[in-house]
Design a protein around this motif. Structure first.
Motif, PDB file in Angstrom:
ATOM      1  N   UNK A   8      -4.622 -11.781   4.597  1.00  0.00           N
ATOM      2  CA  UNK A   8      -4.340 -10.597   3.806  1.00  0.00           C
ATOM      3  C   UNK A   8      -4.235  -9.352   4.673  1.00  0.00           C
ATOM      4  N   UNK A   9      -3.895  -8.249   4.041  1.00  0.00           N
ATOM      5  CA  UNK A   9      -3.775  -6.994   4.767  1.00  0.00           C
ATOM      6  C   UNK A   9      -2.834  -6.047   4.072  1.00  0.00           C
ATOM      7  N   UNK A  10      -2.240  -5.181   4.862  1.00  0.00           N
ATOM      8  CA  UNK A  10      -1.356  -4.147   4.333  1.00  0.00           C
ATOM      9  C   UNK A  10       0.079  -4.440   4.744  1.00  0.00           C
ATOM     10  N   UNK A  11       0.981  -4.324   3.771  1.00  0.00           N
ATOM     11  CA  UNK A  11       2.397  -4.516   4.048  1.00  0.00           C
ATOM     12  C   UNK A  11       3.188  -3.452   3.299  1.00  0.00           C
ATOM     13  N   UNK A  12       4.391  -3.225   3.766  1.00  0.00           N
ATOM     14  CA  UNK A  12       5.277  -2.304   3.059  1.00  0.00           C
ATOM     15  C   UNK A  12       6.101  -3.068   2.031  1.00  0.00           C
ATOM     16  N   UNK A  13       6.527  -2.379   1.019  1.00  0.00           N
ATOM     17  CA  UNK A  13       7.402  -2.988   0.029  1.00  0.00           C
ATOM     18  C   UNK A  13       8.637  -3.557   0.720  1.00  0.00           C
ATOM     19  N   UNK A  14       8.996  -4.756   0.321  1.00  0.00           N
ATOM     20  CA  UNK A  14      10.123  -5.437   0.946  1.00  0.00           C
ATOM     21  C   UNK A  14       9.738  -6.295   2.120  1.00  0.00           C
ATOM     22  N   UNK A  15       8.502  -6.171   2.553  1.00  0.00           N
ATOM     23  CA  UNK A  15       8.032  -6.933   3.696  1.00  0.00           C
ATOM     24  C   UNK A  15       7.521  -8.307   3.313  1.00  0.00           C
ATOM     25  N   UNK A  16       6.953  -8.979   4.297  1.00  0.00           N
ATOM     26  CA  UNK A  16       6.458 -10.342   4.109  1.00  0.00           C
ATOM     27  C   UNK A  16       5.026 -10.458   4.597  1.00  0.00           C
ATOM     28  N   UNK A  17       4.358 -11.454   4.076  1.00  0.00           N
ATOM     29  CA  UNK A  17       2.991 -11.748   4.481  1.00  0.00           C
ATOM     30  C   UNK A  17       2.725 -13.207   4.169  1.00  0.00           C
ATOM     31  N   UNK A  18       1.878 -13.823   4.982  1.00  0.00           N
ATOM     32  CA  UNK A  18       1.524 -15.216   4.724  1.00  0.00           C
ATOM     33  C   UNK A  18       0.018 -15.356   4.623  1.00  0.00           C
ATOM     34  N   UNK A  19      -0.419 -15.959   3.551  1.00  0.00           N
ATOM     35  CA  UNK A  19      -1.829 -16.266   3.363  1.00  0.00           C
ATOM     36  C   UNK A  19      -2.064 -17.734   3.694  1.00  0.00           C
TER      37      UNK A  19
END
Length: 122
Positions: A8-19
């Motif tokens: 988890x963490x902080x991302x900008x709108x339109x970005x990606x993240x993997x849990x």
């Protein structure tokens, strides 16, 4: 069963993240796995699930087309890939495991991991 969520963490709108959710304590391939999320004052809601064999997946309508769930039997890990993130995806995300795939989707969960905060800024 122990479930350890990370990513988890902080991302900008339109970005990606993997849990990621690391499973231990039992035989990984015998449990359905999934992700739920919760915002303050709201009930925990279903996000995604994968069956014990990996042959079936289900994605909530709110994230369909943007989120995918996958399992890695070699690492006893389930991952949630989140693309095209939106501010409304901001929540605490929880990993879950249960012997029953349908039970898990319905929120009848035997094992929960600790939550991981995902924050999406606009």
């Amino acid at each position: 069963v122990q479930l350890q969520a990370s990513g988890g963490g902080l991302a900008q709108a339109g970005g990606s993240m993997r849990l990621s959710c690391a499973f231990s304590g039992r035989t990984f391939g015998t449990y359905a796995m999934g992700w739920f999320r919760q915002t303050p004052g709201a009930e925990r809601e279903f996000v995604a699930a994968i069956s014990s064999t990996g042959s079936s997946t289900k994605i909530a309508d709110a994230v369909k087309g943007r989120f995918t769930i996958s399992g890695d039997n070699a690492k006893n890990t389930v991952r949630l890939q989140m693309n095209s993130l939106k501010p409304e995806d901001t929540a605490v995300y929880y990993c879950a495991a249960d012997k029953g795939y349908t039970r898990l989707i319905e929120g009848i969960i035997h094992y929960w991991g600790q939550g991981t905060q995902v924050t999406v800024s606009s």
